[in-house]
Design a protein around this motif. Structure first.
Motif, PDB file in Angstrom:
ATOM      1  N   ALA A 134      43.128  25.111  21.634  1.00 37.13           N
ATOM      2  CA  ALA A 134      43.564  26.451  21.231  1.00 37.13           C
ATOM      3  C   ALA A 134      42.450  27.183  20.488  1.00 37.13           C
ATOM      4  O   ALA A 134      42.205  28.365  20.732  1.00 37.13           O
ATOM      5  N   PHE A 135      41.742  26.501  19.581  1.00 39.81           N
ATOM      6  CA  PHE A 135      40.609  27.121  18.888  1.00 39.81           C
ATOM      7  C   PHE A 135      39.502  27.517  19.855  1.00 39.81           C
ATOM      8  O   PHE A 135      38.888  28.574  19.721  1.00 39.81           O
ATOM      9  N   LEU A 136      39.237  26.685  20.842  1.00 37.42           N
ATOM     10  CA  LEU A 136      38.221  27.012  21.845  1.00 37.42           C
ATOM     11  C   LEU A 136      38.609  28.260  22.636  1.00 37.42           C
ATOM     12  O   LEU A 136      37.777  29.132  22.884  1.00 37.42           O
ATOM     13  N   VAL A 137      39.861  28.344  23.020  1.00 36.70           N
ATOM     14  CA  VAL A 137      40.336  29.501  23.780  1.00 36.70           C
ATOM     15  C   VAL A 137      40.210  30.774  22.938  1.00 36.70           C
ATOM     16  O   VAL A 137      39.755  31.817  23.423  1.00 36.70           O
ATOM     17  N   VAL A 138      40.596  30.711  21.678  1.00 36.68           N
ATOM     18  CA  VAL A 138      40.510  31.876  20.802  1.00 36.68           C
ATOM     19  C   VAL A 138      39.055  32.306  20.615  1.00 36.68           C
ATOM     20  O   VAL A 138      38.723  33.498  20.703  1.00 36.68           O
ATOM     21  N   THR A 144      37.685  33.929  23.809  1.00 39.87           N
ATOM     22  CA  THR A 144      38.280  35.262  23.989  1.00 39.87           C
ATOM     23  C   THR A 144      37.614  36.274  23.065  1.00 39.87           C
ATOM     24  O   THR A 144      37.291  37.393  23.488  1.00 39.87           O
ATOM     25  N   GLN A 145      37.383  35.900  21.812  1.00 40.53           N
ATOM     26  CA  GLN A 145      36.709  36.808  20.883  1.00 40.53           C
ATOM     27  C   GLN A 145      35.283  37.095  21.339  1.00 40.53           C
ATOM     28  O   GLN A 145      34.812  38.234  21.259  1.00 40.53           O
ATOM     29  N   SER A 146      34.600  36.091  21.809  1.00 36.47           N
ATOM     30  CA  SER A 146      33.238  36.282  22.300  1.00 36.47           C
ATOM     31  C   SER A 146      33.223  37.221  23.500  1.00 36.47           C
ATOM     32  O   SER A 146      32.371  38.110  23.602  1.00 36.47           O
ATOM     33  N   TYR A 147      34.160  37.055  24.401  1.00 30.77           N
ATOM     34  CA  TYR A 147      34.258  37.920  25.576  1.00 30.77           C
ATOM     35  C   TYR A 147      34.523  39.374  25.168  1.00 30.77           C
ATOM     36  O   TYR A 147      33.886  40.293  25.680  1.00 30.77           O
ATOM     37  N   ASN A 148      35.442  39.571  24.230  1.00 32.50           N
ATOM     38  CA  ASN A 148      35.754  40.933  23.772  1.00 32.50           C
ATOM     39  C   ASN A 148      34.545  41.586  23.102  1.00 32.50           C
ATOM     40  O   ASN A 148      34.276  42.770  23.310  1.00 32.50           O
TER      41      ASN A 148
END
Length: 172
Positions: free
Chosen positions: A32-36, A39-43
């Motif tokens: 879950a931390f990896l996904v978050v 996602t933040q890096s992509y944004n």
């Protein structure tokens, strides 16, 4: 007769600790931390690329406004008397401050000359129309005249602002 022993032996319930459940939960939290973080890096990367594209768009509009001002110098027979402190028709005389910094042009006393008394171009998606002003700098000993063209343009976002300048020598 002897009973065959089963291959899997189970431990009594009192000895079971639920260790595998704990491991699975920890792995799920890490995922879950990896996904978050991904996602933040992509944004962030998406915002950077959007801002970069907007800056390039504003730069292209400012270059077009700059070329329009330069074309006006080449096409029109401008006289030094046409250039005033109030920057009428985007023609400014050199004052104590450069025209793009002056706040006393035309009817407005709060906007700079380039925002108030300038030539404009049409731009479809820009926050504001690109603008330009032409300043008469001096006449050279050979009779040619020096002008400074300043252009200002906005991107799709009104916070994206680009200003460009060029000096033009026009022969009489």
């Amino acid at each position: 007769m002897r009973q065959p022993q089963p291959f899997i032996t189970s431990t009594p319930k009192s000895a079971q600790q639920g260790f595998s459940l704990f491991i699975v939960l920890m792995v799920m939290i890490v995922v879950a931390f990896l996904v978050v973080s991904v996602t933040q890096s992509y944004n962030t990367e998406q915002r950077i690329s959007t801002n970069d594209a907007d800056h390039k768009y504003a730069t292209a509009l400012a270059e077009a406004a700059l070329r329009t001002g330069e074309k006006k110098i080449a096409d029109d027979d401008l006289e030094a008397s046409q250039f005033t402190e109030e920057c009428g028709e985007a023609l400014c005389s050199v004052g104590t401050k450069p025209a793009w910094e002056r706040a006393t042009c035309g009817t407005s006393k709060t906007e700079s000359c380039i925002d108030n008394s300038s030539g404009t171009l049409a731009a479809r998606e820009a926050a504001k129309s690109p603008r330009y002003i032409i300043e008469y700098i001096s006449q050279q000993p050979d009779g040619s005249e020096i002008y400074r063209v300043t252009a200002k343009a906005w991107g799709k976002n009104s916070n994206t602002v680009v200003m460009l300048q060029s000096y033009v020598e026009a022969e009489k």
